[in-house]
Design a protein around this motif. Structure first.
Motif, PDB file in Angstrom:
ATOM      1  N   ILE A  68       0.829  -1.206   0.000  1.00 42.97           N
ATOM      2  CA  ILE A  68       0.000   0.000   0.000  1.00 42.97           C
ATOM      3  C   ILE A  68       0.863   1.256   0.000  1.00 42.97           C
ATOM      4  O   ILE A  68       0.537   2.262  -0.643  1.00 42.97           O
ATOM      5  CB  ILE A  68      -0.962  -0.010   1.198  1.00 42.97           C
ATOM      6  N   LEU A  71      -3.167   1.739  -4.672  1.00 40.14           N
ATOM      7  CA  LEU A  71      -3.725   1.076  -3.488  1.00 40.14           C
ATOM      8  C   LEU A  71      -3.993   2.052  -2.342  1.00 40.14           C
ATOM      9  O   LEU A  71      -4.548   1.648  -1.322  1.00 40.14           O
ATOM     10  CB  LEU A  71      -2.775  -0.031  -3.005  1.00 40.14           C
ATOM     11  N   ASN A  77      -8.406   1.200   1.948  1.00 41.03           N
ATOM     12  CA  ASN A  77      -7.173   0.512   2.334  1.00 41.03           C
ATOM     13  C   ASN A  77      -6.499   1.141   3.547  1.00 41.03           C
ATOM     14  O   ASN A  77      -5.582   0.542   4.113  1.00 41.03           O
ATOM     15  CB  ASN A  77      -6.212   0.470   1.149  1.00 41.03           C
ATOM     16  N   ILE A 127      -7.558  -1.153   5.990  1.00 44.17           N
ATOM     17  CA  ILE A 127      -6.838  -2.407   5.811  1.00 44.17           C
ATOM     18  C   ILE A 127      -5.460  -2.334   6.465  1.00 44.17           C
ATOM     19  O   ILE A 127      -5.004  -3.297   7.097  1.00 44.17           O
ATOM     20  CB  ILE A 127      -6.712  -2.746   4.310  1.00 44.17           C
ATOM     21  N   TYR A 180      -6.230 -11.051   0.632  1.00 45.39           N
ATOM     22  CA  TYR A 180      -6.018  -9.857  -0.191  1.00 45.39           C
ATOM     23  C   TYR A 180      -5.438 -10.246  -1.550  1.00 45.39           C
ATOM     24  O   TYR A 180      -5.883  -9.752  -2.597  1.00 45.39           O
ATOM     25  CB  TYR A 180      -5.052  -8.870   0.480  1.00 45.39           C
TER      26      TYR A 180
END
Length: 341
Positions: free
Chosen positions: A53, A59, A64, A67, A313
């Motif tokens: 990320i 991303l 996210n 995440i 993922y």
């Protein structure tokens, strides 16, 4: 005397010298080995998620951010909770790390599940808002707001766990007879399960039922849609906006399905041990020594979730998968360059 001798001889086939059965020894070895594997997989996998990320700008979406917060929670569990479980399993009556470390272990364990499920609830709400009210969502939802929500989640979990351990202890000391106990009152444990597990679970079930209705209606619209020429009153730009809106809705629904799988996996992993702990808090006689093996197995299942998330993922998100591959290729290229004379 002869009968005692025969009994001793028979018992030696099923008991080791320390009084544990051969099955207990094998089960302990398997349990410890699994937790060590989970620690390695969870640390490597979640570090990879954070790295992907941070390196891939595509991303760096609001979703996210949650995440990453979930990955940090899994990393904390793998680094600061699981290793102490390994020690306690190998030396159940040999805790020599002191009172502070015992409380630190309990704190890390107790904060893991709430932060994880609250992050999942937050990202579920985020996906629902993106699907149900996309214009308002993209107008208001910014990274700073997402970071504020994440900060609130962590602050709440920290305060809630601290209050329970400091203000509502059950024992005078956390270390008793060489054993480290999670020094919280049974009623607090039940309250925590209700507030930090059952309530978010109900909220997420309602959210995903609503998302299902929206996705189902969207699928019906697409199925019944008849291609028509673009009305003359609409410009090419308006037509392009309509097409982009449909693509965006499709992407949001797909993202919601991915988060739904993450939520389902979390519940499957953590629900059994949460229910067992809740029953044990309400009725200590119901959880007897014979259920220790069951508790250990359910603990491994709960910890397994920390290692499963990065795998999910990579399987469910093409951008994550591509980022992971690029990172591995980069590391492989650098290693080859270092080996080249």
């Amino acid at each position: 005397m002869e009968g005692n001798s025969n009994n001793t001889s028979n018992n030696e086939t099923s008991l080791t010298r320390d009084g544990s059965s051969v099955f207990d020894k094998i089960f302990l070895t398997v349990t410890v080995s699994l937790i060590i594997i989970i620690i390695f997989a969870a640390v490597c996998g979640n570090l990879l998620v954070c790295l992907a990320i941070s390196l891939n700008q595509r991303l760096r979406k609001v979703t996210n951010y949650f995440i990453v917060s979930l990955a940090i929670s899994d990393l904390m569990t793998a680094c600061f909770s699981m290793p102490f479980d390994v020690q306690a399993l190998i030396h159940p009556f040999g805790w020599n790390n002191g009172e502070f470390t015992c409380n630190f272990w309990a704190f890390m364990y107790l904060i893991a599940a709430p932060t994880s499920i609250l992050n999942l609830m937050a990202v579920s709400i985020d996906r629902y808002r993106a699907i149900s009210a996309p214009l308002q969502y993209y107008d208001k939802m910014r990274p700073k707001r997402a970071l504020a929500f994440i900060a609130i989640i962590w602050l709440y979990s920290f305060v809630f766990t601290t209050v329970g351990m400091v203000g509502w202890p059950f024992y005078d000391h956390s270390v008793i007879n060489g054993m480290c106990f999670f020094n919280i009152h049974p009623y607090f444990s039940v309250t925590s399960s209700a507030v930090n597990f059952i309530f978010p679970t109900v909220v997420m079930c309602v959210i995903y039922f609503k998302i299902y209705l929206i996705a189902n209606a969207h699928a019906h619209r697409l199925a019944n849609e008849v291609p028509e020429p673009v009305p003359s009153c609409l410009s090419n730009e308006d037509s392009a906006n309509m097409t982009n809106e449909k693509k965006r809705t499709k992407r949001n629904i797909k993202a919601a399905k991915t988060i739904a799988i993450l939520v389902s996996t979390f519940l499957v992993c953590w629900m059994p041990i949460t229910l067992l702990s809740t029953v044990g808090s309400l009725c200590r006689e119901c959880i007897m020594v014979g259920n220790v093996a069951v508790f250990q197995a359910l603990l491994v299942l709960a910890y397994l979730n920390s290692a499963l998330n990065p795998i999910l993922y990579s399987f469910l998100n093409r951008e994550f998968r591509e980022s992971f591959i690029k990172i591995f290729k980069l590391r492989w290229h650098q290693s080859n360059n270092n080996l080249t004379p």
